[in-house]
Each structure stands twice: as structure tokens, then as C-alpha cells.
Design a protein around this motif. Structure first.
Motif, short mmCIF file in Angstrom:
data_model
loop_
_atom_site.label_atom_id
_atom_site.label_comp_id
_atom_site.label_asym_id
_atom_site.label_seq_id
_atom_site.Cartn_x
_atom_site.Cartn_y
_atom_site.Cartn_z
N GLY A 1 0.83 -1.19 0.00
CA GLY A 1 0.00 0.00 0.00
C GLY A 1 0.86 1.24 0.00
O GLY A 1 1.86 1.31 0.74
N PHE A 2 0.53 2.22 -0.85
CA PHE A 2 1.35 3.41 -0.96
C PHE A 2 0.52 4.56 -1.54
O PHE A 2 -0.60 4.36 -2.01
CB PHE A 2 2.59 3.16 -1.83
CG PHE A 2 2.27 2.63 -3.20
CD1 PHE A 2 2.15 3.49 -4.29
CD2 PHE A 2 2.09 1.27 -3.41
CE1 PHE A 2 1.84 3.00 -5.55
CE2 PHE A 2 1.79 0.76 -4.67
CZ PHE A 2 1.66 1.64 -5.75
N GLU A 3 1.08 5.75 -1.47
CA GLU A 3 0.44 6.92 -2.06
C GLU A 3 1.51 7.84 -2.62
O GLU A 3 2.70 7.62 -2.41
CB GLU A 3 -0.42 7.64 -1.03
CG GLU A 3 0.35 8.20 0.15
CD GLU A 3 -0.57 8.73 1.24
OE1 GLU A 3 -0.57 9.95 1.48
OE2 GLU A 3 -1.30 7.91 1.83
N TRP A 4 1.09 8.85 -3.35
CA TRP A 4 2.05 9.81 -3.90
C TRP A 4 1.56 11.23 -3.67
O TRP A 4 0.36 11.49 -3.66
CB TRP A 4 2.32 9.53 -5.37
CG TRP A 4 1.11 9.38 -6.24
CD1 TRP A 4 0.50 10.34 -6.98
CD2 TRP A 4 0.38 8.17 -6.51
NE1 TRP A 4 -0.57 9.84 -7.68
CE2 TRP A 4 -0.67 8.50 -7.41
CE3 TRP A 4 0.49 6.84 -6.07
CZ2 TRP A 4 -1.58 7.56 -7.88
CZ3 TRP A 4 -0.42 5.91 -6.54
CH2 TRP A 4 -1.43 6.26 -7.43
N ILE A 5 2.52 12.14 -3.46
CA ILE A 5 2.17 13.52 -3.14
C ILE A 5 3.02 14.47 -3.98
O ILE A 5 4.14 14.14 -4.37
CB ILE A 5 2.35 13.83 -1.64
CG1 ILE A 5 3.79 13.60 -1.20
CG2 ILE A 5 1.39 13.01 -0.80
CD1 ILE A 5 4.05 13.99 0.25
N PRO A 6 2.52 15.67 -4.27
CA PRO A 6 3.24 16.63 -5.10
C PRO A 6 4.54 17.11 -4.45
O PRO A 6 4.68 17.08 -3.22
CB PRO A 6 2.25 17.79 -5.26
CG PRO A 6 0.92 17.22 -4.89
CD PRO A 6 1.19 16.15 -3.87
N PRO A 7 5.48 17.60 -5.28
CA PRO A 7 6.77 18.05 -4.76
C PRO A 7 6.65 19.14 -3.68
O PRO A 7 7.36 19.11 -2.68
CB PRO A 7 7.49 18.58 -6.00
CG PRO A 7 6.88 17.84 -7.14
CD PRO A 7 5.44 17.63 -6.77
N GLY A 8 5.75 20.11 -3.87
CA GLY A 8 5.61 21.17 -2.89
C GLY A 8 5.15 20.67 -1.53
O GLY A 8 5.65 21.09 -0.48
N VAL A 9 4.19 19.76 -1.55
CA VAL A 9 3.70 19.17 -0.29
C VAL A 9 4.81 18.35 0.36
O VAL A 9 5.01 18.39 1.58
CB VAL A 9 2.47 18.29 -0.56
CG1 VAL A 9 2.00 17.60 0.73
CG2 VAL A 9 1.33 19.12 -1.14
N TYR A 10 5.54 17.61 -0.47
CA TYR A 10 6.63 16.80 0.07
C TYR A 10 7.70 17.67 0.73
O TYR A 10 8.20 17.35 1.80
CB TYR A 10 7.25 15.96 -1.05
CG TYR A 10 8.28 14.97 -0.56
CD1 TYR A 10 7.89 13.77 0.01
CD2 TYR A 10 9.64 15.25 -0.66
CE1 TYR A 10 8.83 12.86 0.47
CE2 TYR A 10 10.58 14.35 -0.21
CZ TYR A 10 10.17 13.16 0.35
OH TYR A 10 11.12 12.27 0.82
N ARG A 11 8.04 18.79 0.10
CA ARG A 11 9.05 19.68 0.69
C ARG A 11 8.59 20.21 2.03
O ARG A 11 9.38 20.32 2.98
CB ARG A 11 9.37 20.82 -0.28
CG ARG A 11 10.24 20.40 -1.47
CD ARG A 11 10.79 21.61 -2.20
NE ARG A 11 9.72 22.38 -2.83
CZ ARG A 11 9.27 22.16 -4.05
NH1 ARG A 11 9.78 21.18 -4.79
NH2 ARG A 11 8.31 22.91 -4.56
N ARG A 12 7.31 20.58 2.14
CA ARG A 12 6.80 21.06 3.43
C ARG A 12 6.81 19.95 4.47
O ARG A 12 7.15 20.17 5.63
CB ARG A 12 5.38 21.61 3.27
CG ARG A 12 5.29 22.86 2.41
CD ARG A 12 3.99 23.61 2.66
NE ARG A 12 2.81 22.80 2.38
CZ ARG A 12 2.25 22.68 1.19
NH1 ARG A 12 2.79 23.28 0.13
NH2 ARG A 12 1.16 21.94 1.03
N LEU A 13 6.47 18.77 4.03
CA LEU A 13 6.44 17.62 4.93
C LEU A 13 7.83 17.27 5.45
O LEU A 13 8.01 16.99 6.64
CB LEU A 13 5.84 16.42 4.19
CG LEU A 13 5.77 15.09 4.94
CD1 LEU A 13 4.81 15.20 6.10
CD2 LEU A 13 5.33 13.98 3.99
N ARG A 14 8.81 17.33 4.58
CA ARG A 14 10.17 16.92 4.94
C ARG A 14 10.98 18.02 5.62
O ARG A 14 11.95 17.74 6.32
CB ARG A 14 10.91 16.44 3.68
CG ARG A 14 10.31 15.20 3.05
CD ARG A 14 10.50 13.97 3.94
NE ARG A 14 11.89 13.53 3.90
CZ ARG A 14 12.57 13.16 4.97
NH1 ARG A 14 12.02 13.22 6.17
NH2 ARG A 14 13.82 12.75 4.86
#
Length: 323
Positions: free
Chosen positions: A172-185
Motif C-alpha cells: 500500500g502506498f500513495e504519492w504527493i506533489p513536490p511542494g507538499v513533500y518539501r513542506r512535509l520533509r
């Protein structure tokens, strides 16, 4: 499992992602002749691609073909020496291929892995002394969407060789946009390219390895406890620079820890189940613990956990059916 909060400050996500770096636009395969582009499976080298083709067999059903290569006993760190890691890579590639090619996951998005389970007929696969064709019948279920766009999947797989079932898998997995990923990380969003000096590994022979570059554990003074290490020169595990420790490294660490805690250098699990709960960072120690969970009728089960900064980051359960 709940979706991670995207609030201010440093955030932890209950996932261990397979980060996709910016890649070229995809090439869509037609029919059965083209080889799967390496971009679809987030790899740098064509010869690392195990999946070879795919086609739809139903509304949410697909058939994927793959090559099961002979285990690599060549240059250390260039290929996998265990069937379990080879199977993990094949299942990983199948999920990524379908997410990108059939469900519209952009190649620039981050793919976040939540669960990763597989079981194989070890004896049947180890009997193959040369590359062998496998067929994976995959059933997909949409688990998350944003508006009309799909952003999460669960896949179950039935794997066959020469018409005989040799394995099953689920992820099970999902994918997220680069901008959201940068905020998350946050501060950990950039890929790490320069590696600090590594601590000494467990002796390679104790974990069925031939060189330090293949070993992902460092010994400690506590029985059943090790420090995670990862050598960037091991291109089987570190195909390209990433911003976190890849999930395949944790699975390899679990396998090596199981061998050590059972004092069985050739511990051969027939089944692995993994739950990823948080990112594993490069800038903090990650502690690996292992203990036998059950034994009986020749079967040994080991439960391996990883902890970083006081929090559990993953759990893997491995089962060796014995001889």
C-alpha cells in the motif's frame, strides 16, 4: 493509518517513502514488445529493471511480466545476494510501474510506502539457475484521491512461474506533489550525496555477505541490538541519491538481524511483512532490534523493529519455514 499532518515545524509522517527525484517524461508502452522504461521504476540503470511488460486484464486488474535473474554473486554491492531482496525489488517495481503507467502518478511526485508484504516458494525459486520469466497478476484498489485524481493504491499480487503459483505480495502506498513533500520533509527535503564515515560493520560472513559494503548493521554492546549503517557504494540499495534511508535498506537490515539473532547465517525467510511508520533520516542513529517471535515444526519467526529519535520507524516480521 491516518494521513500525516502538514502543520508547521518539523513533521513526522507515518510512512517510509521511496523518494522519486525529478525524471524525464514517461514513455508509454504499447502491446508487449517494449521494455519498461527505468524511469517508471525510479532506477538509474536499465539492467536493474526486472519488470518487462504489462497490460490490463480487468477494470482494476493487470498482468505484469518480470524476469527473475540468477542471484548476483559478482561484485559486492552491485546486485542482490538473497531471494528476499530480489523479490522485494520486483514487487516494488511492479507497484511503481502501475502507479505511473496506469493510474497517473506523476514521475515528479514522491511515492510514500506504507506496507510491504510478500511470500514466495523459496525452494522453487532457488532451483532456477538462470534468468526465469515470472507473471504477476495484480488487483488494485484505490485508497486515496484528491478531487478526481487518484493518489493512493493498495495492490495484491499473485506470482506465477511456468503456470505454477510461486508467491503472493501486497503493498500500500500513495504519492504527493513536490511542494507538499518539501513542506512535509522540512530540513530533510534535499537528497544526501556525501556520506559521513561509516562505523565498522558486523563481520560480513555472519550475515551471508562477502564484503563490508553489503552489510547494513554495526554491532553494539547489547545483545539483539545493532546500529543501522548504509554504504552509498552499494548501488543495489542506493541506486541514486535520496533524502532518507530507502525502505529496501530496512528490509535488508531485518534479514541480516534475523540471521544474527538466530545464529543462522543462511536464515532464509519465505515470508516478510513490513509496516513503515516514519522516515529514517541519515543524520540520526537508527537502532535495530530483533527477537525470535515463535518457533515450531522447524519454522522460525523473527520480529525486527527500528527506532530513531525515540520513535519506532518500522517493523518487519520474517518467517523461515526451515528445511
Amino acid at each position: 493509518m491516518s494521513t500525516p499532518s502538514l502543520g508547521p515545524g518539523r513533521m513526522h509522517s507515518p510512512v517510509a517513502p521511496d523518494r522519486n527525484l525529478p525524471l524525464p517524461a514517461p514513455r508509454r508502452a504499447t502491446g508487449h514488445s517494449p521494455r519498461v522504461p527505468k524511469e517508471f521504476v525510479h532506477l538509474r540503470y536499465d539492467d536493474s529493471v526486472l519488470v518487462t511488460d504489462w497490460h490490463r486484464t480487468g477494470a482494476m486488474n493487470f498482468r505484469v511480466t518480470a524476469i527473475w535473474p540468477a542471484l548476483d554473486r559478482g561484485a559486492p554491492g552491485r546486485g542482490f545476494r538473497s531471494w528476499a531482496m530480489q523479490a522485494a525489488q520486483m514487487v516494488r517495481q511492479t507497484g511503481l510501474l502501475l502507479a505511473h503507467a496506469e493510474f497517473g502518478a506523476p514521475l515528479t511526485h514522491a511515492v510514500l510506502l506504507r506496507t510491504f508484504d510478500f511470500a514466495f516458494d523459496v525452494e522453487r525459486l532457488e532451483a532456477e539457475r538462470k534468468p526465469t520469466s515470472l507473471v504477476l497478476d495484480v488487483v488494485c484498489e484505490i485508497t486515496k484521491s484528491r478531487g478526481r485524481s487518484i493518489s493512493g493504491l493498495r495492490m495484491t499480487m499473485s506470482i506465477h512461474c511456468a503456470g505454477r503459483q510461486v508467491g503472493t505480495a501486497a503493498t500500500g502506498f500513495e504519492w504527493i506533489p513536490p511542494g507538499v513533500y518539501r513542506r512535509l520533509r522540512g530540513v530533510h527535503a534535499e537528497a544526501v550525496r556525501d556520506q559521513a564515515p561509516l562505523p565498522a560493520p558486523v563481520p560480513p560472513a555472519q550475515v551471508d555477505c562477502t564484503a563490508d559494503v553489503e552489510v547494513v548493521l554495526t554491532p553494539t554492546d547489547t545483545a539483539g541490538r545493532w546500529l543501522l549503517r548504509g554504504d552509498f557504494r552499494n548501488t543495489a540499495l542506493y541506486d541514486h541519491p535520496v533524502d532518507h534511508v530507502p525502505g529496501l535498506v530496512m528490509i535488508e537490515a531485518a534479514q541480516q538481524a534475523a540471521r544474527l539473532v538466530t545464529a543462522h547465517r543462511t536464515f532464509r525467510p519465505s515470508a516478510l511483512t513490513t509496516v513503515f511508520e516514519r522516515y529514517v533520516e541519515f543524520d540520526s542513529p537508527c537502532w535495530i532490534g530483533a527477537q525470535p517471535a515463535a518457533e515450531g515444526e522447524g519454522t522460525t519467526t523473527v520480529r525486527v523493529t527500528g527506532h530513531q529519535n525515540g520513535a519506532k520507524v518500522f517493523t518487519t516480521t520474517l518467517t523461515d519455514p526451515g528445511s
